[in-house]
Design a protein around this motif. Structure first.
Motif, mmCIF file in Angstrom:
data_model
loop_
_atom_site.group_PDB
_atom_site.id
_atom_site.type_symbol
_atom_site.label_atom_id
_atom_site.label_comp_id
_atom_site.label_asym_id
_atom_site.label_seq_id
_atom_site.Cartn_x
_atom_site.Cartn_y
_atom_site.Cartn_z
ATOM 1 N N TYR A 77 0.812 -1.212 0.000
ATOM 2 C CA TYR A 77 0.000 0.000 0.000
ATOM 3 C C TYR A 77 0.850 1.269 0.000
ATOM 4 O O TYR A 77 0.310 2.367 0.144
ATOM 5 N N ASP A 78 2.173 1.144 -0.176
ATOM 6 C CA ASP A 78 3.026 2.327 -0.220
ATOM 7 C C ASP A 78 2.524 3.293 -1.292
ATOM 8 O O ASP A 78 2.322 2.922 -2.453
ATOM 9 N N GLY A 79 2.306 4.529 -0.892
ATOM 10 C CA GLY A 79 1.854 5.550 -1.814
ATOM 11 C C GLY A 79 0.365 5.531 -2.104
ATOM 12 O O GLY A 79 -0.120 6.359 -2.868
ATOM 13 N N LEU A 80 -0.374 4.597 -1.500
ATOM 14 C CA LEU A 80 -1.802 4.470 -1.795
ATOM 15 C C LEU A 80 -2.691 4.920 -0.645
ATOM 16 O O LEU A 80 -3.911 4.869 -0.760
ATOM 17 N N LEU A 81 -2.089 5.324 0.485
ATOM 18 C CA LEU A 81 -2.882 5.829 1.604
ATOM 19 C C LEU A 81 -3.578 7.117 1.173
ATOM 20 O O LEU A 81 -2.949 8.011 0.615
ATOM 21 N N ARG A 92 9.091 6.238 -15.591
ATOM 22 C CA ARG A 92 10.212 5.366 -15.203
ATOM 23 C C ARG A 92 11.534 5.914 -15.727
ATOM 24 O O ARG A 92 12.558 5.877 -15.020
ATOM 25 N N ALA A 93 11.532 6.436 -16.944
ATOM 26 C CA ALA A 93 12.764 7.014 -17.497
ATOM 27 C C ALA A 93 13.181 8.258 -16.723
ATOM 28 O O ALA A 93 14.374 8.534 -16.583
ATOM 29 N N ARG A 94 12.192 8.995 -16.204
ATOM 30 C CA ARG A 94 12.483 10.224 -15.457
ATOM 31 C C ARG A 94 12.998 9.929 -14.058
ATOM 32 O O ARG A 94 13.817 10.662 -13.504
ATOM 33 N N SER A 95 12.514 8.844 -13.443
ATOM 34 C CA SER A 95 12.911 8.496 -12.065
ATOM 35 C C SER A 95 13.286 7.021 -12.002
ATOM 36 O O SER A 95 12.592 6.216 -11.361
ATOM 37 N N PRO A 96 14.377 6.611 -12.658
ATOM 38 C CA PRO A 96 14.677 5.183 -12.792
ATOM 39 C C PRO A 96 15.031 4.489 -11.482
ATOM 40 O O PRO A 96 14.831 3.279 -11.355
ATOM 41 N N GLN A 97 15.551 5.203 -10.496
ATOM 42 C CA GLN A 97 16.008 4.570 -9.263
ATOM 43 C C GLN A 97 15.020 4.668 -8.108
ATOM 44 O O GLN A 97 15.302 4.184 -7.007
ATOM 45 N N GLN A 98 13.884 5.285 -8.328
ATOM 46 C CA GLN A 98 12.927 5.486 -7.244
ATOM 47 C C GLN A 98 12.096 4.226 -7.012
ATOM 48 O O GLN A 98 11.619 3.609 -7.957
ATOM 49 N N PRO A 99 11.888 3.820 -5.729
ATOM 50 C CA PRO A 99 11.048 2.641 -5.469
ATOM 51 C C PRO A 99 9.578 2.899 -5.772
ATOM 52 O O PRO A 99 8.845 2.004 -6.165
ATOM 53 N N ILE A 100 9.140 4.154 -5.548
ATOM 54 C CA ILE A 100 7.766 4.545 -5.875
ATOM 55 C C ILE A 100 7.840 5.666 -6.906
ATOM 56 O O ILE A 100 8.400 6.728 -6.646
#
Length: 526
Positions: free
Chosen positions: A99-103, A426-434
């Protein structure tokens, strides 16, 4: 922490007996649990084929309903499902939270928090999961096991009852072991599920439920990209023919000189190039369903041969005198107005009436109020899987933009927009988990949508915005007037057809049209 009182149990029992449908039962169940256990988010999920499907939730964003959580991709869910008792996760647990980012009230990663999951069983089989999350670490640690056992039993009984009711209502006992390979591939394509909760989609699902149990010939109409093929697959899978093949034919792609051979088959030597006997699509679909897509593209000569097959359930392969009896249910689909095609002489009137014994119209996406966030959640979860990303989420402004766009390409266009936006994000933030999809990732949408203030956090529509500064009665009449006008225009002023689509009595609709001041002449106006 309070114990689960007798009053709460009695209140829940009374609520459940008064509930009209499964969604209402689920909401009342979650309400009762939250009265006993303080939590910031709670969700009830159905277990099906190694994945979890959200059925009801509180405290999570609406797009979560469109997600499908595959167990081996979500270790917390996997641990809950493998357990026989409630599972509490420590506040420093390293396992990623699905649920990360879905609260609902938080746009960032979930901070240190309490998380608990209850596996739900019936007849010693896992049927679902109940999850509870709180922003207060350790809040679930002191809950008595007896309370959790009672909550699990209530949730299991509620979910199990809903499952059995749905099975009885649909009258479809699926036997997956004998599904033919052709049918299985067709069913799995695009997820095999009609996503949405809007009134028009609810009406569509009811139509499918009614029509599926019969062998009536069905004509599916709707704009390009609305999901007519998905409706056909759903009809077949919910019918008593679900164990037999669903054979797909794109009439627009058939060479005119080979249409008869493709549909009815041929014998060796019937024509140049006929080197061996070949079964036609009607033979392959014997005992099952034949889906003729783009039926409006079928040449007039082939229409007469199809009409004979539909009338008598008899086919004659090319080059053979012998007639074969077949047992085939025919479902057709088109984005053309066949009434217009009949009047223009491009489609046989007798074939049209034979095909449209039970017509089903699939609504365009612009009429599916409230479905876009759910569909976007479904497609963004598919994109997460496809691009091997830990988590994708949609920014509030993206939800607003998607909800305000008219979607001429319908659901198919929405899927493509989400896929392209996910790839760009994804190309803009390739290393971010969310990774959050932002308005600039949705460059396919009109530029004027991308300039809305980022302070907006809820989708709006012309119908909803009208309520500001108007009484409830005025807003209701405005909505009724616009809805009736749209459907009247669609059916060229035909009140009977409008009444059928709006699921209302023709006489009542006529009175309502008069009361709302709608004039029907050659043109429709106020």
């Amino acid at each position: 922490m309070t114990s689960l009182s007798h009053n709460a149990l009695i209140e829940l029992a009374l609520d459940l007996t008064q509930s009209l449908n499964s969604a209402d039962r689920f909401d009342r169940l979650l309400d009762t649990i939250r009265k006993t256990i303080h939590c910031d988010a709670i969700a009830l999920l159905l277990y099906q084929d190694s994945l979890l499907k959200p059925l009801a939730m509180q405290g999570l964003s609406k797009e979560t309903l469109g997600r499908r959580f595959i167990l081996n991709e979500h270790p917390r869910f996997e641990r809950i499902c493998q357990s026989e008792s409630p599972t509490r996760f420590s506040s420093d647990c390293s396992l990623p939270d699905p649920y990360d980012g879905l609260l609902r009230d938080s746009e960032d990663d979930l901070p240190v928090h309490a998380c608990m999951g209850l596996p739900l069983h019936a007849n010693n089989q896992l049927i679902g999961v109940l999850t509870l999350d709180s922003l207060s670490p350790g809040i679930f640690d002191q809950i008595p096991e007896r309370v959790l056992a009672i909550i699990s039993a209530m949730a299991s009984a509620t979910l199990n009852t809903a499952i059995h009711l749905e099975q009885l209502e649909l009258q479809a006992q699926h036997n997956k072991n004998v599904v033919a390979e052709l049918t299985q591939e067709a069913w799995q394509k695009d997820g095999g599920e009609i996503i949405g909760q809007s009134p028009v989609i609810t009406a569509l699902k009811n139509d499918i439920q009614v029509a599926a149990s019969s062998d009536l010939t069905i004509l599916i109409t709707g704009e390009t990209g609305v999901g007519k093929e998905l409706v056909a697959r759903t009809l077949h899978q919910a019918s008593h023919r679900h164990h037999a093949p669903l054979v797909y034919v794109n009439c627009a792609a058939l060479p005119e000189n080979l249409i008869e051979s493709e549909l009815f088959g041929h014998v060796k030597g019937a024509f140049t190039g006929a080197l061996k006997n070949r079964a036609g699509k009607f033979n392959l679909a014997d005992g099952g369903t034949l889906f003729l897509d783009e039926i409006g593209e079928l040449p007039i000569l082939a229409q007469s041969k199809l009409l004979r097959a539909l009338q008598n359930q008899e086919i004659q392969p090319v080059g053979q005198d012998h007639i074969h009896k077949v047992n085939v249910r025919v479902i057709t689909a088109t984005n053309r107005d066949l009434n217009v095609e009949v009047q223009a002489g491009r489609f046989r009137a007798d074939l049209f009436h034979r095909l449209s014994v039970y017509p089903i119209d699939v609504p365009p996406l612009r009429e599916r109020i409230g479905d876009i966030p759910i569909l976007a959640g479904f497609f963004v979860e598919l994109a997460r899987r496809k691009f091997a990303v830990s988590q994708f989420k949609l920014s509030p402004q993206v939800i607003v933009n998607l909800s305000q766009y008219s979607w001429p390409g319908n659901v198919r266009e929405l899927e493509h927009v989400i896929n392209r936006a996910a790839l760009k994000a994804r190309a803009r933030s390739p290393q971010q988990p969310i990774i959050t999809l932002q308005p600039e990732d949705c460059t396919d949408l009109p530029a004027d949508l991308l300039t809305h203030s980022s302070e907006l956090d809820t989708p709006t529509s012309p119908e909803l915005s009208y309520t500001l500064g108007h009484s409830l009665k005025e807003a209701t009449e405005h909505f009724q007037r616009q809805t009736i006008l749209n459907v009247l225009v669609k059916h060229h002023g035909n009140i009977a057809a409008t009444a059928r689509e709006l699921l209302t009595d023709r006489a009542n609709l006529t009175r309502l049209i008069k009361r709302l001041g709608i004039k029907i002449n050659k043109q429709i106006s106020l």
